[in-house]
Write a protein that holds these residues in place. Sequence first.
Motif, short mmCIF file in Angstrom:
data_model
loop_
_atom_site.label_atom_id
_atom_site.label_comp_id
_atom_site.label_asym_id
_atom_site.label_seq_id
_atom_site.Cartn_x
_atom_site.Cartn_y
_atom_site.Cartn_z
N TRP A 136 -6.61 11.41 -8.34
CA TRP A 136 -6.27 10.01 -8.54
C TRP A 136 -5.89 9.33 -7.22
N ALA A 137 -5.29 10.05 -6.31
CA ALA A 137 -4.98 9.48 -5.00
C ALA A 137 -6.26 9.13 -4.25
N ALA A 138 -7.25 9.98 -4.35
CA ALA A 138 -8.53 9.73 -3.68
C ALA A 138 -9.24 8.51 -4.26
N ARG A 139 -9.01 8.21 -5.52
CA ARG A 139 -9.64 7.05 -6.17
C ARG A 139 -8.91 5.74 -5.88
N CYS A 140 -7.71 5.82 -5.32
CA CYS A 140 -6.89 4.64 -5.05
C CYS A 140 -7.61 3.70 -4.09
N PRO A 141 -7.59 2.39 -4.35
CA PRO A 141 -8.26 1.44 -3.45
C PRO A 141 -7.78 1.53 -2.00
N ALA A 142 -6.53 1.86 -1.77
CA ALA A 142 -6.01 1.94 -0.41
C ALA A 142 -6.44 3.22 0.31
N ALA A 143 -6.98 4.20 -0.40
CA ALA A 143 -7.35 5.47 0.22
C ALA A 143 -8.49 5.30 1.22
N ALA A 144 -9.32 4.29 1.05
CA ALA A 144 -10.46 4.10 1.95
C ALA A 144 -10.03 3.76 3.37
N LEU A 145 -8.98 2.97 3.52
CA LEU A 145 -8.55 2.52 4.85
C LEU A 145 -7.12 2.89 5.19
N GLY A 146 -6.33 3.22 4.18
CA GLY A 146 -4.92 3.52 4.39
C GLY A 146 -4.64 4.99 4.15
N THR A 147 -3.40 5.27 3.80
CA THR A 147 -2.96 6.65 3.55
C THR A 147 -2.25 6.70 2.21
#
Length: 158
Positions: A136-147
């Motif tokens: 679910w963390a990997a699917r988070c919108p912020a995962a693409a550019l943030g942490t």
Amino acid sequence: MFDIEQYGSTTNDIKKNRQPCRNPRPGRVMLPDAPFRAPSQDTPMKVTMLIHEAPEDVAARTDPARAAAYWGAWKAYADALGATGMVQGGAGLQGPETATLVRGAAVLDGPYSETREQLGGYFTLEVPDLETAKVWAARCPAAALGTIELRPHLVMMG
């Protein structure tokens, strides 16, 4: 990972066996009175998902040209995550310009926008295992550019 056998099962055992503290004021570190309990394989674990975003991504929240896409992605993600029944709580946070830090007796008011990433929000999840939280963390919108930081909750006995 925390190994309960290495440190003992009570606060006194932990105090006797602890490693040197890196805190410059170790007298301010408090250990709880209740003993620690290792998470069980049979019960769900609680994890807080801390969402760190770049300042320009946080700015998209109020940018007329980018706000619809930003909030649309977050709504879709929050709806999907909420449908799993794992969400225990969470919130989006205001920008760092609203922050107040307390260090010892000093109170420092924001802004703190010079940081590379800002804490934008969090979810508290009850998941069957850490691997589920990672998915679910990997699917988070912020995962693409943030942490996305996953922090299992400390489990206390008693």
